[in-house]
Design a protein around this motif. Structure first.
Motif, PDB file in Angstrom:
ATOM      1  N   GLY A   1     -30.594 -13.523  25.613  1.00 21.29           N
ATOM      2  CA  GLY A   1     -29.260 -14.056  25.386  1.00 21.29           C
ATOM      3  C   GLY A   1     -29.041 -15.354  26.147  1.00 21.29           C
ATOM      4  O   GLY A   1     -28.411 -16.292  25.645  1.00 21.29           O
ATOM      5  N   ALA A   2     -29.564 -15.432  27.357  1.00 19.17           N
ATOM      6  CA  ALA A   2     -29.438 -16.645  28.164  1.00 19.17           C
ATOM      7  C   ALA A   2     -30.147 -17.820  27.486  1.00 19.17           C
ATOM      8  O   ALA A   2     -29.626 -18.949  27.479  1.00 19.17           O
ATOM      9  CB  ALA A   2     -30.012 -16.409  29.559  1.00 19.17           C
ATOM     10  N   ASP A   3     -31.316 -17.563  26.904  1.00 19.23           N
ATOM     11  CA  ASP A   3     -32.050 -18.621  26.208  1.00 19.23           C
ATOM     12  C   ASP A   3     -31.249 -19.154  25.014  1.00 19.23           C
ATOM     13  O   ASP A   3     -31.233 -20.368  24.751  1.00 19.23           O
ATOM     14  CB  ASP A   3     -33.407 -18.115  25.709  1.00 19.23           C
ATOM     15  N   VAL A   4     -30.594 -18.276  24.311  1.00 19.30           N
ATOM     16  CA  VAL A   4     -29.778 -18.672  23.160  1.00 19.30           C
ATOM     17  C   VAL A   4     -28.617 -19.555  23.629  1.00 19.30           C
ATOM     18  O   VAL A   4     -28.314 -20.588  23.024  1.00 19.30           O
ATOM     19  CB  VAL A   4     -29.256 -17.441  22.382  1.00 19.30           C
ATOM     20  N   LEU A   5     -27.981 -19.163  24.723  1.00 21.83           N
ATOM     21  CA  LEU A   5     -26.869 -19.955  25.246  1.00 21.83           C
ATOM     22  C   LEU A   5     -27.332 -21.341  25.703  1.00 21.83           C
ATOM     23  O   LEU A   5     -26.663 -22.344  25.427  1.00 21.83           O
ATOM     24  CB  LEU A   5     -26.184 -19.216  26.395  1.00 21.83           C
ATOM     25  N   VAL A   6     -28.454 -21.413  26.391  1.00 24.98           N
ATOM     26  CA  VAL A   6     -28.972 -22.714  26.826  1.00 24.98           C
ATOM     27  C   VAL A   6     -29.222 -23.599  25.607  1.00 24.98           C
ATOM     28  O   VAL A   6     -28.846 -24.789  25.605  1.00 24.98           O
ATOM     29  CB  VAL A   6     -30.252 -22.563  27.677  1.00 24.98           C
ATOM     30  N   ASP A   7     -29.814 -23.054  24.566  1.00 25.66           N
ATOM     31  CA  ASP A   7     -30.050 -23.828  23.356  1.00 25.66           C
ATOM     32  C   ASP A   7     -28.731 -24.331  22.777  1.00 25.66           C
ATOM     33  O   ASP A   7     -28.626 -25.492  22.369  1.00 25.66           O
ATOM     34  CB  ASP A   7     -30.799 -22.980  22.321  1.00 25.66           C
ATOM     35  N   GLY A   8     -27.720 -23.491  22.754  1.00 29.44           N
ATOM     36  CA  GLY A   8     -26.418 -23.891  22.232  1.00 29.44           C
ATOM     37  C   GLY A   8     -25.789 -25.013  23.046  1.00 29.44           C
ATOM     38  O   GLY A   8     -25.269 -25.986  22.495  1.00 29.44           O
ATOM     39  N   TYR A   9     -25.836 -24.893  24.374  1.00 31.42           N
ATOM     40  CA  TYR A   9     -25.272 -25.942  25.224  1.00 31.42           C
ATOM     41  C   TYR A   9     -26.073 -27.234  25.112  1.00 31.42           C
ATOM     42  O   TYR A   9     -25.508 -28.331  25.172  1.00 31.42           O
ATOM     43  CB  TYR A   9     -25.154 -25.466  26.676  1.00 31.42           C
ATOM     44  N   ASP A  10     -27.382 -27.133  24.910  1.00 34.58           N
ATOM     45  CA  ASP A  10     -28.199 -28.323  24.671  1.00 34.58           C
ATOM     46  C   ASP A  10     -27.756 -29.033  23.392  1.00 34.58           C
ATOM     47  O   ASP A  10     -27.766 -30.264  23.313  1.00 34.58           O
ATOM     48  CB  ASP A  10     -29.679 -27.962  24.560  1.00 34.58           C
ATOM     49  N   ARG A  11     -27.349 -28.266  22.395  1.00 33.84           N
ATOM     50  CA  ARG A  11     -26.904 -28.857  21.132  1.00 33.84           C
ATOM     51  C   ARG A  11     -25.591 -29.614  21.303  1.00 33.84           C
ATOM     52  O   ARG A  11     -25.386 -30.653  20.678  1.00 33.84           O
ATOM     53  CB  ARG A  11     -26.781 -27.784  20.056  1.00 33.84           C
ATOM     54  N   ILE A  12     -24.695 -29.107  22.159  1.00 29.60           N
ATOM     55  CA  ILE A  12     -23.465 -29.855  22.444  1.00 29.60           C
ATOM     56  C   ILE A  12     -23.832 -31.213  23.031  1.00 29.60           C
ATOM     57  O   ILE A  12     -23.331 -32.251  22.579  1.00 29.60           O
ATOM     58  CB  ILE A  12     -22.555 -29.092  23.436  1.00 29.60           C
ATOM     59  N   LYS A  13     -24.711 -31.203  24.022  1.00 25.19           N
ATOM     60  CA  LYS A  13     -25.113 -32.461  24.667  1.00 25.19           C
ATOM     61  C   LYS A  13     -25.703 -33.428  23.644  1.00 25.19           C
ATOM     62  O   LYS A  13     -25.387 -34.624  23.654  1.00 25.19           O
ATOM     63  CB  LYS A  13     -26.124 -32.185  25.783  1.00 25.19           C
ATOM     64  N   GLU A  14     -26.536 -32.932  22.774  1.00 23.49           N
ATOM     65  CA  GLU A  14     -27.170 -33.785  21.760  1.00 23.49           C
ATOM     66  C   GLU A  14     -26.124 -34.436  20.855  1.00 23.49           C
ATOM     67  O   GLU A  14     -26.180 -35.643  20.594  1.00 23.49           O
ATOM     68  CB  GLU A  14     -28.140 -32.948  20.930  1.00 23.49           C
TER      69      GLU A  14
END
Length: 168
Positions: free
Chosen positions: A3-16
């Motif tokens: 679940g943590a990996d999924v959240l990190v990916d999501g927050y990375d997408r905001i930054k992008e």
């Protein structure tokens, strides 16, 4: 994938999306409003970053980057120190004037703190209730997904405004 990996990916997408929506823009483009009551890119990026900073600090039990790293002073906005932009009037929205470097500097600092925090969470920590005032009570994971969804929506709005601004 945790679940943590999924959240990190999501927050990375905001930054992008934030970086894509602001890349190369001058102050005029950052302040462009589709109509007089619409939110400009500068406000959208500032607001989504403030929400992320505020809510993640609350979930983690830490201080906000806004205060601890001097971003409040750098932006020099005439708002309460904990203001995140929720409920701002059109006049308050217009007071958020910042260049790309300042907006991205703050966003990247919050992103770094956010991904370090969420990346280290266990599934048990994501399931922990952190706000019992709601019905049903809010878990850490639900709060983090809420912030993620809000951030992506506002980043998408900034990208939309950029598209309109480029065609005027």
């Amino acid at each position: 994938m945790s679940g943590a990996d999924v959240l990190v990916d999501g927050y990375d997408r905001i930054k992008e999306v934030v970086h894509d929506a602001t890349r190369g823009l001058d102050e005029e483009a950052l302040l462009f409003r589709v109509d007089p009551a619409a939110n400009p890119i500068a406000w959208l990026v500032w607001h989504l970053t403030r929400v992320q900073d505020d809510h993640l600090a609350g979930a983690a039990g830490t201080e906000q980057v806004w205060l601890t790293e001097g971003w409040r002073d750098r932006f020099a906005l005439p708002f309460d120190e904990l203001d995140i932009g929720y409920g701002h009037t059109s006049e308050q929205v217009a007071q958020v004037r910042a260049g790309v470097e300042l907006l991205l500097g703050y966003h990247d600092a919050v992103h770094e703190r956010a991904t370090a925090y969420v990346g280290g969470l266990t599934d048990a920590e994501l399931a922990e209730v952190i706000d019992a005032e709601w019905s049903p009570p809010v878990t850490r994971g639900v709060r983090l997904v809420s912030v993620l969804a809000d951030g992506l929506q506002h980043a998408g709005q900034a990208a939309f405004v950029r598209g309109i601004a480029e065609r005027r």
